[in-house]
Design a protein around this motif. Sequence first.
Motif, PDB file in Angstrom:
ATOM      1  N   GLY A   1       3.338   1.906  -2.022  1.00  0.00           N
ATOM      2  CA  GLY A   1       3.656   2.270  -3.394  1.00  0.00           C
ATOM      3  C   GLY A   1       5.130   2.542  -3.593  1.00  0.00           C
TER       4      GLY A   1
ATOM      5  N   GLN B   1      -1.337  -5.105  -5.532  1.00  0.00           N
ATOM      6  CA  GLN B   1      -1.341  -3.991  -6.462  1.00  0.00           C
ATOM      7  C   GLN B   1      -0.512  -2.874  -5.883  1.00  0.00           C
ATOM      8  OE1 GLN B   1      -4.931  -3.066  -8.841  1.00  0.00           O
ATOM      9  NE2 GLN B   1      -4.916  -1.092  -7.772  1.00  0.00           N
ATOM     10  N   VAL B   2       0.389  -2.328  -6.683  1.00  0.00           N
ATOM     11  CA  VAL B   2       1.341  -1.325  -6.205  1.00  0.00           C
ATOM     12  C   VAL B   2       1.331  -0.129  -7.149  1.00  0.00           C
ATOM     13  CG1 VAL B   2       3.762  -0.881  -5.610  1.00  0.00           C
ATOM     14  CG2 VAL B   2       2.778  -3.158  -5.218  1.00  0.00           C
ATOM     15  N   ALA B   3       1.052   1.035  -6.610  1.00  0.00           N
ATOM     16  CA  ALA B   3       1.006   2.266  -7.405  1.00  0.00           C
ATOM     17  C   ALA B   3       2.394   2.879  -7.505  1.00  0.00           C
ATOM     18  CB  ALA B   3       0.028   3.260  -6.778  1.00  0.00           C
TER      19      ALA B   3
ATOM     20  N   ARG C   1       4.600   6.464  -8.255  1.00  0.00           N
ATOM     21  CA  ARG C   1       4.488   7.926  -8.231  1.00  0.00           C
ATOM     22  C   ARG C   1       5.863   8.541  -8.357  1.00  0.00           C
ATOM     23  NH1 ARG C   1       4.379   6.099  -3.000  1.00  0.00           N
ATOM     24  NH2 ARG C   1       5.621   7.267  -1.454  1.00  0.00           N
TER      25      ARG C   1
ATOM     26  N   PHE D   1       0.727  -4.965 -10.884  1.00  0.00           N
ATOM     27  CA  PHE D   1      -0.036  -6.046 -10.254  1.00  0.00           C
ATOM     28  C   PHE D   1       0.847  -7.288 -10.276  1.00  0.00           C
ATOM     29  CE2 PHE D   1      -2.940  -9.673 -10.249  1.00  0.00           C
ATOM     30  CZ  PHE D   1      -3.761  -9.362  -9.166  1.00  0.00           C
TER      31      PHE D   1
ATOM     32  N   VAL E   1       1.778  -4.421 -15.803  1.00  0.00           N
ATOM     33  CA  VAL E   1       1.799  -2.973 -15.612  1.00  0.00           C
ATOM     34  C   VAL E   1       0.667  -2.382 -16.425  1.00  0.00           C
ATOM     35  CG1 VAL E   1       3.127  -0.843 -15.852  1.00  0.00           C
ATOM     36  CG2 VAL E   1       4.292  -2.976 -15.222  1.00  0.00           C
ATOM     37  N   ASN E   2      -0.262  -1.729 -15.737  1.00  0.00           N
ATOM     38  CA  ASN E   2      -1.443  -1.147 -16.386  1.00  0.00           C
ATOM     39  C   ASN E   2      -2.191  -2.199 -17.204  1.00  0.00           C
ATOM     40  OD1 ASN E   2      -0.556   1.326 -15.331  1.00  0.00           O
ATOM     41  ND2 ASN E   2       0.611   1.800 -17.189  1.00  0.00           N
TER      42      ASN E   2
ATOM     43  N   SER F   1       0.807  -1.218   0.000  1.00  0.00           N
ATOM     44  CA  SER F   1       0.000   0.000   0.000  1.00  0.00           C
ATOM     45  C   SER F   1       0.842   1.271   0.000  1.00  0.00           C
ATOM     46  CB  SER F   1      -0.934   0.005   1.209  1.00  0.00           C
ATOM     47  OG  SER F   1      -1.845  -1.072   1.158  1.00  0.00           O
TER      48      SER F   1
ATOM     49  N   ASP G   1       1.732   4.725 -13.186  1.00  0.00           N
ATOM     50  CA  ASP G   1       1.540   3.311 -13.499  1.00  0.00           C
ATOM     51  C   ASP G   1       1.010   2.552 -12.280  1.00  0.00           C
ATOM     52  OD1 ASP G   1       2.424   3.618 -16.089  1.00  0.00           O
ATOM     53  OD2 ASP G   1       4.444   2.827 -15.708  1.00  0.00           O
ATOM     54  N   THR G   2       0.391   1.426 -12.569  1.00  0.00           N
ATOM     55  CA  THR G   2      -0.046   0.495 -11.523  1.00  0.00           C
ATOM     56  C   THR G   2       0.502  -0.879 -11.837  1.00  0.00           C
ATOM     57  OG1 THR G   2      -2.096   1.719 -11.108  1.00  0.00           O
ATOM     58  CG2 THR G   2      -2.005  -0.568 -10.362  1.00  0.00           C
TER      59      THR G   2
END
Length: 288
Positions: free
Chosen positions: A128, A279-281, A283, A269, A215-216, A126, A266-267
């Motif tokens: 990221g 799931q990792v965001a 930034r 998974f 990724v995405n 969580s 990007d996200t």
Amino acid sequence: MKICRFNDNRLGVVEGDNVRDVTEALASLPAASYPFPSHDVLIENLMQIRQAAEQLAPRAPTFALADVKLLSPIGNPGKIVAAPVNYKKHLAEVLGDPEIHNDNQISHIQRAGLFLKATSSVVGASDGVALRKLDRRNDHEVELAVVIGKAANNVSREDALDYVAGYTIGLDITIRGPEERSFRKSPDTYTVLGPWLVTSDEIAKPGELDFSISVNGEVRQKSNTRELILGVPELIEFASSFYTLQPGDVIITGTPEGVGSIKPGDTMFAEVENIGSMQVAVRDAQEG
């Protein structure tokens, strides 16, 4: 058992899509005073924690996993031990792509040895990933992560799995460039562990696990740990022949072919068989 750390350093047992708050189990940990242990005390006392958690779980408060912040399941790892180019196809990929190797010396793992990542780079799913050096290529690398359960020194591969507390998913984020490997892989948030720890009794064959990262929504890496050059037992044998592994030390076992760049927004998974998914965001570190 699936054990997680969540929210404000709460301890949880994961059951399906829920987590039971068994933070009271931490009362069974021995008291510590300065200088504090340099290893993870929870992992050192995992058997007692499990017993207490099992007793607490039926009456424990329950939260939806989707509503909690998942921290790294290992709160105080003493070492993050990493295995370079430990898949044959990834070795070929690295050697064939100047953007990956940047004229750094690339050798077979048996010759190159292992390397260490800063423990300050560790975060949970969580938290990221906060990218630095955006003028350079930042890559994702998905790996099986092995958590050591007790002191291991000069351990044979035949006995190695007896020293494993459990397994989790590892993301080894990498800045490409000419600097030494551990330097480029150690910025804050560049080691993601999660989403929880699966105790070793639930994974009898760590050398037969499917895993992947997208990724995405685009699958980038997909393999099986049977493709490792040095498997989990061999990595523990190799590492412990140079230094003592302590409870809570983490071995990230290497990544397969398909490494690729990530950018803010990007996200990712990541998924490993018998462990779960996270799931990792991504930034920009400049934005906090």
